[in-house]
Scaffold this active site. Structure first.
Site, PDB file in Angstrom:
ATOM      1  N   ASP A 264       0.953  -1.178  -0.032  1.00  0.00           N
ATOM      2  CA  ASP A 264       0.124   0.064  -0.017  1.00  0.00           C
ATOM      3  C   ASP A 264       0.858   1.191  -0.094  1.00  0.00           C
ATOM      4  O   ASP A 264       2.132   1.075   0.666  1.00  0.00           O
ATOM      5  CB  ASP A 264      -0.839  -0.106   1.180  1.00  0.00           C
ATOM      6  CG  ASP A 264      -1.961   0.526   1.210  1.00  0.00           C
ATOM      7  OD1 ASP A 264      -2.354   0.827   0.072  1.00  0.00           O
ATOM      8  OD2 ASP A 264      -2.624   1.133   2.227  1.00  0.00           O
ATOM      9  N   ASP A 566      -4.131  -1.559   5.048  1.00  0.00           N
ATOM     10  CA  ASP A 566      -4.755  -0.974   6.424  1.00  0.00           C
ATOM     11  C   ASP A 566      -6.197  -0.881   6.369  1.00  0.00           C
ATOM     12  O   ASP A 566      -6.800  -0.817   7.402  1.00  0.00           O
ATOM     13  CB  ASP A 566      -3.989   0.415   6.715  1.00  0.00           C
ATOM     14  CG  ASP A 566      -3.913   1.236   5.364  1.00  0.00           C
ATOM     15  OD1 ASP A 566      -4.735   1.095   4.581  1.00  0.00           O
ATOM     16  OD2 ASP A 566      -3.457   2.571   5.876  1.00  0.00           O
ATOM     17  N   ASP A 570      -8.871  -3.587   1.784  1.00  0.00           N
ATOM     18  CA  ASP A 570      -7.821  -4.509   1.668  1.00  0.00           C
ATOM     19  C   ASP A 570      -7.916  -5.946   2.140  1.00  0.00           C
ATOM     20  O   ASP A 570      -7.103  -6.649   1.709  1.00  0.00           O
ATOM     21  CB  ASP A 570      -6.168  -3.814   2.538  1.00  0.00           C
ATOM     22  CG  ASP A 570      -5.874  -2.533   1.770  1.00  0.00           C
ATOM     23  OD1 ASP A 570      -5.960  -2.352   0.372  1.00  0.00           O
ATOM     24  OD2 ASP A 570      -5.532  -1.643   2.602  1.00  0.00           O
TER      25      ASP A 570
END
Length: 828
Positions: A264, A566, A570
């Site tokens: 990410d 996070d 996801d």
């Protein structure tokens, strides 16, 4: 047969050896279970935002009390049973309690919120009514006892190795028994006395059976499961100190095999502390370098523009400005929301005053599908106004008017739209996250039950938010590249911002591809086969794009994939990956629940540390297996060949138990707790298809086994002449020397096993206190066993020359092991 106590020595020796091993294993397991309790406590440290005594604060879920007001947003886990007070578009996923995957809408008509469920959409305030074991979740948990960890893939591989070795041992044992007993049987057959046996003959047969059993004992590698457990437990504890909380044991070793990391951007590669650094309001670009600069900007814009801008920021937000007990204001909310609120406060806005001017009547919170957040306000003079903010290109496309620098509203023609899109691109090129703010006056006939319109807005302005790259990320990405691990960035951000950050981090290279989610979705399977290996950046990606990319990498390209994330969005990718890494600070509870490892400091460098520890676990167990197989091969060959040629075994059952069990247990402790070194990150990853016992290991095992077998065989055939042994106890003395030499061969082989390919095995040895303690205790145990436990261990005290010869024979093994490492065998 021999009476008490002499006849009991063998039996007691075996029982003592077994008890010692069971004690060591039990202590290790007990310590590990205590460690799991600590990890479990850490895992359950969930913080929630609570209003108590009139102040909003962050509390642990364990400190919640009935009567507290909890603030919940998308991705949160409901921490207790409670009642809905107020909120917008609240959807709750109750699948953890009911098994129903369809989300439940919670509002004034259905106000019940249950502990353990998750917020799928919307936000709310909840009054806590029940906590702890009295909640629905608590009652459910009380009926369950938590299951243990499944076996890790490495344990499964090792169990296979142990089974095969055991079967080989059994085969050799049967052959040995047949070879030893065939003389006795043929003699009885020729005499025609097959059915009549004397006591001595029965004892001789029993002796042969005992030798066969010792060969089985030698072959079975008892230390293997212990080595895996110790190594994983040791790594887990150390990783905890390095800010990585391992939720599943298998994750340690899987991370060592990782070939690609899909990371990410926000909060992982960047600091996740955002600030507004540029703003384009009324068509003019302004630098915002701190609060003083922002307050000056206020005078440069017409009053109406500032008023509508503050109204938009303060009302259309998931964050909040609160005052703590010291009277200081605190900004709560996501980093993006906090950056906007900080900017509005710097412009001289007052959150509470602005909020009190209007009434919010409808909210559509931000989610990853819409990429926008909208509210409808009831204005003091009557009428309603909608405010919208979100991804710049999406919100700008919804605008058909804009405010100029005089504060008047004009139609948004193509020229102005192109100019604004150019500004968005220039902001993104500077690695700024851009947000567009817009508003719309609502017609009379609008009903609150209708959806907020998606077109017809007036553009207020565009803000550029900077999220600086974390220190050390560039170096960590370079480390991954050197280690053969491909780092890919998957983000919901604008492609230009993503590319700018990716270049800054060293992720995007000349031959790499940056692609947007919608374009990725349109590709055919054949196109994806060519495209996926080159993708280094995926921008504007939806949760499904991330999941698809991970799935292709795992199945089509056979990569071992680690994914960081996070957000709630996801969770599918974290679940699909071989190893999911969730962020401990910014991560939602849904993401943490789907992950295998929680990165407690949200730092990409910690992910590299996890990979290093994973490789260390894998290689430590390989070192131990190499060491153990050498011990087993030599002991097996010595006893088998000796039994076949001379009719007796030089190593007795008690001696073999000592070598096999205690040295295996201590060997596991020594080799499985070697800390990682930086060289681990300079080799290619093992991957999914790598062999566990490599050619390098076979070379080392066979080389050392040949030397040790040669030493044992020479001592057995020439030992009496070499040492000048005479008298009645020559056999016992020779067997003691063979046993002692064999043990010292293993002691020095243990040192040689510290490195599988390097010649210098002594580097850093003295710093590994566990290794030094194991070596020392092995030598002390051996000395006691030979000099003082003769009756138990079938040994006789040795003189100084015999001790020196034993040690020297073991020591010679080290240069031979170094020479063997020079033989090239390839890396597979």
């Amino acid at each position: 047969m021999e009476g008490w106590p002499k006849g009991a020595h063998d039996g007691l020796g075996i029982v003592a050896s077994i008890l010692l091993v069971v004690f060591v294993t039990a202590t290790s397991d007990y310590r590990q279970s205590l460690q799991f309790k600590d990890l479990d406590k850490e895992k359950k440290k969930i913080q929630v935002q609570v209003t108590r005594s009139g102040f909003r604060q962050r509390l642990s879920i364990y400190d919640l009390l009935p009567g507290d007001v909890v603030h919940l947003a998308i991705g949160d886990q409901v921490p207790a049973d409670g009642l809905f007070i107020s909120g917008f578009s609240l959807l709750i996923n109750e699948s953890s309690l009911t098994g129903e995957s369809e989300p439940v809408a919670v509002n004034e008509d259905n106000p019940f919120l249950l502990s353990g469920t998750k917020v799928q959409d919307g936000s709310c305030k909840m009054l806590v009514t029940t906590v702890g074991m009295r909640t629905q979740w608590g009652k459910l948990m009380a009926t369950l006892s938590e299951g243990g960890d499944d076996e890790t893939p490495l344990q499964v591989k090792l169990n296979g190795v142990a089974t095969i070795i055991g079967q080989i041992g059994l085969f050799f044992a049967v052959i040995t028994f047949i070879v030893l007993s065939q003389g006795l049987f043929s003699k009885k057959y020729h005499e025609g006395l097959l059915l009549s046996w004397s006591g001595d003959e029965a004892l001789e047969l029993l002796e042969h059976f005992a030798i066969a059993v010792t060969i089985v004992v030698v072959a079975v590698p008892e230390g293997l499961p212990l080595a895996v457990t110790l190594s994983l437990a040791f790594a887990m504890k150390k990783m905890m100190n390095d800010k990585a909380l391992v939720r599943h044991l298998a994750a340690c070793e899987t991370m060592g095999s990782a070939t690609t990391i899909c990371s990410d951007k926000t909060g992982t590669l960047t600091t996740n502390h955002m600030t507004v650094v540029k703003a384009c309001i009324c068509g003019n670009i302004k630098e915002v370098n701190g609060p003083q600069n922002a307050s000056k900007l206020c005078s440069e814009f017409p009053e109406i523009v500032v008023r509508i801008l503050l109204e938009s920021i303060f009302n259309n937000t998931g964050g909040e400005v609160v005052f703590n007990q010291d009277g200081k204001y605190q900004i709560l909310g996501t980093p993006t929301e906090a950056a906007l609120l900080e900017f509005a406060l710097a412009l001289g806005g007052d959150f509470k005053v602005k909020r009190d001017e209007t009434k919010i009547v409808k909210v559509e919170p931000f989610n990853s599908t819409k990429k926008r957040m909208s509210v409808i306000l009831e204005l003091p003079g009557g009428g309603r106004r909608a405010h919208c903010k979100g991804a710049s290109e999406i919100v700008l496309a919804a605008c058909d008017k804009f405010i100029d620098d005089t504060g008047s509203v004009h139609p948004l023609d193509k020229t102005i739209a192109d100019k604004l899109n150019g500004i968005i691109d220039s902001f993104a090129g500077e690695a700024l996250r851009t947000l567009c703010l817009a508003y719309r006056e609502m017609e009379e006939g609008f009903s609150i039950v209708d959806h907020i319109p998606v077109q017809g807005y007036t553009c207020i302005g565009i803000v550029g938010i900077k999220d600086p790259v974390r220190p050390g990320v560039k170096e960590s990405v370079a480390t991954c590249r050197a280690a053969g691990i491909m780092v890919r960035m998957v983000t919901g951000d604008n492609i230009n911002t993503a590319k700018a950050i990716a270049r800054e981090c060293g992720i995007l290279t000349e031959d790499g591809i940056a692609i947007e989610g919608p374009e990725f979705r349109e590709k055919s399977l054949d196109e994806l086969l060519k495209l996926v290996p080159k993708i280094q950046v995926m921008a504007r990606s939806s949760p499904l794009d991330k999941h698809t990319l991970v799935k292709h990498l795992r199945t089509t390209f056979n990569d071992v994939v680690a994914v960081t994330g996070d957000g709630t969005n996801d969770a599918p990718a974290l679940h699909e990956a071989d190893i999911g890494l969730a962020m401990g600070i910014a991560g939602t509870e849904v993401a943490k629940e789907s992950a295998d490892v929680i990165i407690l400091d949200d730092n990409f460098s910690t992910i590299v540390t996890v990979a290093k520890w994973g490789r260390s676990v894998y290689i430590n167990i390989q070192k131990f297996v190499q060491f153990q197989l050498t011990v087993n091969v030599v002991a097996l060959l010595v006893n088998f060949s000796s039994a076949c040629f001379t009719g007796n075994a030089p190593l007795t059952a008690v001696q073999l138990l000592w070598v096999n069990m205690i040295m295996d247990t201590l060997g596991a402790l020594a080799l499985a707790t070697e800390p990682p070194n930086n060289d681990l990150m300079k080799r290619e990853p093992v991957g999914r298809t790598g062999k566990f016992i490599t050619n390098v290991m076979w070379r080392n095992i066979l080389g050392m086994s040949f030397y040790q077998f040669f030493v044992m065989w020479y001592l057995q055939t020439q030992g009496k002449n070499f040492f000048g042994l005479e008298g009645s106890d020559t056999d016992v003395a020779l067997n003691t020397i063979i046993f002692n030499s064999f043990v010292f061969c293993q002691v020095f082989n243990e040192i040689s096993s510290r490195e599988m390919e390097k010649i210098n095995v002594l580097k850093g040895m003295t710093r590994n206190y566990v290794f030094m303690a194991v070596l020392t205790s092995t030598v002390i145990f051996q000395f006691i066993m030979v000099q003082f436990l003769g009756e138990f261990a079938n040994t006789t005290p040795l003189n100084l020359h015999q001790w020196l010869a034993s040690v020297l024979l073991g020591l010679v093994g080290m240069p031979i092991a170094a020479a063997v490492k020079l033989i090239p065998v390839g890396s597979s």
